[in-house]
Design a protein around this motif. Sequence first.
Motif, mmCIF file in Angstrom:
data_model
loop_
_atom_site.group_PDB
_atom_site.id
_atom_site.type_symbol
_atom_site.label_atom_id
_atom_site.label_comp_id
_atom_site.label_asym_id
_atom_site.label_seq_id
_atom_site.Cartn_x
_atom_site.Cartn_y
_atom_site.Cartn_z
ATOM 1 N N GLY A 1 0.827 -1.200 0.000
ATOM 2 C CA GLY A 1 0.000 0.000 0.000
ATOM 3 C C GLY A 1 0.862 1.251 0.000
ATOM 4 O O GLY A 1 0.511 2.280 -0.588
ATOM 5 N N SER A 2 2.014 1.156 0.652
ATOM 6 C CA SER A 2 2.898 2.327 0.734
ATOM 7 C C SER A 2 3.399 2.751 -0.646
ATOM 8 O O SER A 2 3.665 3.929 -0.887
ATOM 9 C CB SER A 2 4.073 2.029 1.665
ATOM 10 N N GLU A 3 3.502 1.794 -1.576
ATOM 11 C CA GLU A 3 3.931 2.150 -2.936
ATOM 12 C C GLU A 3 2.897 3.069 -3.593
ATOM 13 O O GLU A 3 3.247 4.053 -4.239
ATOM 14 C CB GLU A 3 4.090 0.878 -3.788
ATOM 15 N N VAL A 4 1.642 2.733 -3.402
ATOM 16 C CA VAL A 4 0.571 3.554 -3.983
ATOM 17 C C VAL A 4 0.544 4.924 -3.309
ATOM 18 O O VAL A 4 0.423 5.963 -3.965
ATOM 19 C CB VAL A 4 -0.794 2.843 -3.831
ATOM 20 N N LEU A 5 0.694 4.911 -1.994
ATOM 21 C CA LEU A 5 0.647 6.175 -1.250
ATOM 22 C C LEU A 5 1.813 7.076 -1.659
ATOM 23 O O LEU A 5 1.632 8.291 -1.847
ATOM 24 C CB LEU A 5 0.679 5.885 0.261
ATOM 25 N N ASP A 6 2.994 6.490 -1.820
ATOM 26 C CA ASP A 6 4.153 7.290 -2.247
ATOM 27 C C ASP A 6 3.890 7.918 -3.605
ATOM 28 O O ASP A 6 4.213 9.087 -3.844
ATOM 29 C CB ASP A 6 5.413 6.410 -2.314
ATOM 30 N N PHE A 7 3.299 7.132 -4.493
ATOM 31 C CA PHE A 7 2.973 7.655 -5.828
ATOM 32 C C PHE A 7 2.009 8.836 -5.708
ATOM 33 O O PHE A 7 2.214 9.883 -6.326
ATOM 34 C CB PHE A 7 2.343 6.542 -6.675
ATOM 35 N N LEU A 8 0.972 8.672 -4.903
ATOM 36 C CA LEU A 8 -0.039 9.727 -4.777
ATOM 37 C C LEU A 8 0.575 10.999 -4.197
ATOM 38 O O LEU A 8 0.315 12.108 -4.666
ATOM 39 C CB LEU A 8 -1.195 9.255 -3.882
ATOM 40 N N LYS A 9 1.418 10.828 -3.201
ATOM 41 C CA LYS A 9 1.999 11.995 -2.525
ATOM 42 C C LYS A 9 2.896 12.817 -3.443
ATOM 43 O O LYS A 9 3.044 14.028 -3.244
ATOM 44 C CB LYS A 9 2.796 11.535 -1.303
ATOM 45 N N GLN A 10 3.490 12.145 -4.419
ATOM 46 C CA GLN A 10 4.330 12.893 -5.367
ATOM 47 C C GLN A 10 3.540 14.020 -6.024
ATOM 48 O O GLN A 10 4.082 15.064 -6.366
ATOM 49 C CB GLN A 10 4.852 11.964 -6.468
#
Lengths: 352, 357
Positions: free
Chosen positions: A54-63
């Motif tokens: 899930g952190s991969e998706v969250l990192d993408f979104l935060k960019q």
Amino acid sequence: MKKKVLVIGGGIAGIEASAFLSNMGFDVTLVEKEEKVGGHLNNWEKLFPTMRYGSEVLDFLKQGLNGKVKVLTSSELEKIERIEDQRFDISISSGLNETADAILVTTGYELFDARKKEEYGYGIYENVITSADLEGYFNSNREVRTSGGKIPERIGFVHCVGSRDEKVGNVYCSKVCCVTAVKQSIEIKQKYPDCEVFCFYMDLRMYGMHFEHLFKEAQEKYGVQFIRGRLSEAFENQDKSVLIKVEDTLLNRPLKMSVDLLVLMVGFVPAQGTLKIGRMLGLENGINGFFKTRDQHTLTNVSNVQGVFFAGCCTSPKTITNTITDARAAASTIAAYLLNCEIDKRTVNTRK
Amino acid sequence: MKEEGKKRIWSEYQKEVPDDHYYYVRSCIRQTFFPGSEQAFLRILREELNRDVYENPYHTTCTGIAYHADIVPFDTTMTVVARQFALMTESGYRNYVPSCITSFGIYTEILETWKHFPEVEARIREKLWKATKREFKIPENLSHSSDVIYHFRNEIAEKAKYRLVNCKTGEPLKVVDHIGCHYAKMFPEKGIGGAEFPQVLSGMIEAWGGEVIDYPERRHCCGFGFRQYIVQANRGYSLSCSRKKFESMEPYEPDLIITNCPGCPMFLDRWQYVISEMEGKTYGKNGFGIPVFTYEEIAGLVLGYDPWELGLQVHQVSCEPVLDKIGIPYKLTEKFTGKNKEFLGVPKMPQYLKFCC
């Protein structure tokens, strides 16, 4: 002067819509009541159906936020007033005042309080946990253990806890619980291959791309057993294991067994924040308590109040994929509204 | 088991129980099954607590058992109940207290029906008027008599001569509570503590010093279940229900069972004898059964009432092991002596189940 958008709620939908709107050139303020953005996604280790983190998706979104969005965490809205026909004046708990030309509500959902299904004993029996509790084990890298500290030898997953259940007043499907049970049962089998896993379901709604594949894999590769029947009740045995009673509706017979751990797949309910913002802005609720969109097919991001829009799970339960898509749709809908585009003038005519 | 979780549920299911002026209606079958219980209720309320309780001699059956056995139609049941309410109204009372759980369920169901379907209430009022020329007011409060004892549990504890404690070891007695199905399973909000973790009897047990035993089949039917017993061909099912409960509670070694329904103590008591005769199996210690009591009997015992005055001699499972543990004196020679001091005779001894006489 740049048009201003206030986004309420820093979960998946709030982040993604803010990112798109700010990149389109709007002045975006994102208000989040928690200390950090990301919402429920912070609490989930791996995601269905890919098993990616899930952190991969969250990192993408935060960019997408990338310094362009004014993010106010640990902040709550205290007051919203319409000051002109098209604008809002907003008071925030930190003492800040903002104005906005449009508001996007992304207040999301909360998990159903499993204690309301009293017959399952959550909060009373030591080895009854929720899907969120189980994910907490995975997410914090803790070993899954019973209250007595032993590796569970048999785990039961109960589908539809707080969903499709008139008794608790939630008649809707929460959409993600079926496949989450499949995902979590596979994770249990991967970590503890000797553990027997049973899923008790009404019917399995494997509608998403690859969901069916995951379901098949759970059965064929991991030996997860799916039993069509809802629990009537659970009880604690003397050794703290959980005795469950189920009707196996395919065999047409009652079934009674003990499990070391019972996992309740809790559904979605509208967040408290959703209810609060709804009252502040005079937003209409649908029959399920989630916000009512202007039209169910076409104006799915539009509210009953001019200049106020929706994205994500504040209108209905959604998967992460659908939430991201919905957030982007909301961003373009708001852009069309603020730029006074011709496309924003469309209406839905109901034929008699 | 997390007690705080139970307490949270209990806090959501508390009902108002009036403090005085009760219109008490007896059960059809309790006076036969456990003849001292209702008398003990009246004695506790009137003599110990100085409360006003009225009984109307014209009270009849509520038709509950016939209704649940599909013999009497609902309209008939409602009209009979309307007459009961008329008797209450004519007597000048508004706090209706049934002794029977079946009746409590019937009254609850009818009041809920009338609340949601006022036209049904109007129809029944008309039927009652045509049949009897009576009118009635809806009770201001409907509380089961176990609700009333629960309401006064702490006052009873203050007046108690004995506690539910082993007088030799000082350990609390282990008590199984069994709640009649129609107390809260149909309308959880009408029962103290709700349907899943009822507090009405466990509250009494704790107030009087005992320890509540939770066991897996706690919610299961006692075995009465109306059609399970009333239809003779189904009695094996009735027996197997009770047996399931005994097997489930046995590992917890309960000292006694306490109930609040007419049928439950009857079946939990008598079927222990039947199981012992059929299988040679007994569930208490040293060949005895697990004694089964009504809540009035237990209240009477802790208040120091004579066990034979409470009617404990008509129990199939001997109560003496519990009396000995608590330290309640009794004369075995008077167990089968009638009110007129005549010896009534000793029942035939069971083959396996030990019986004190």
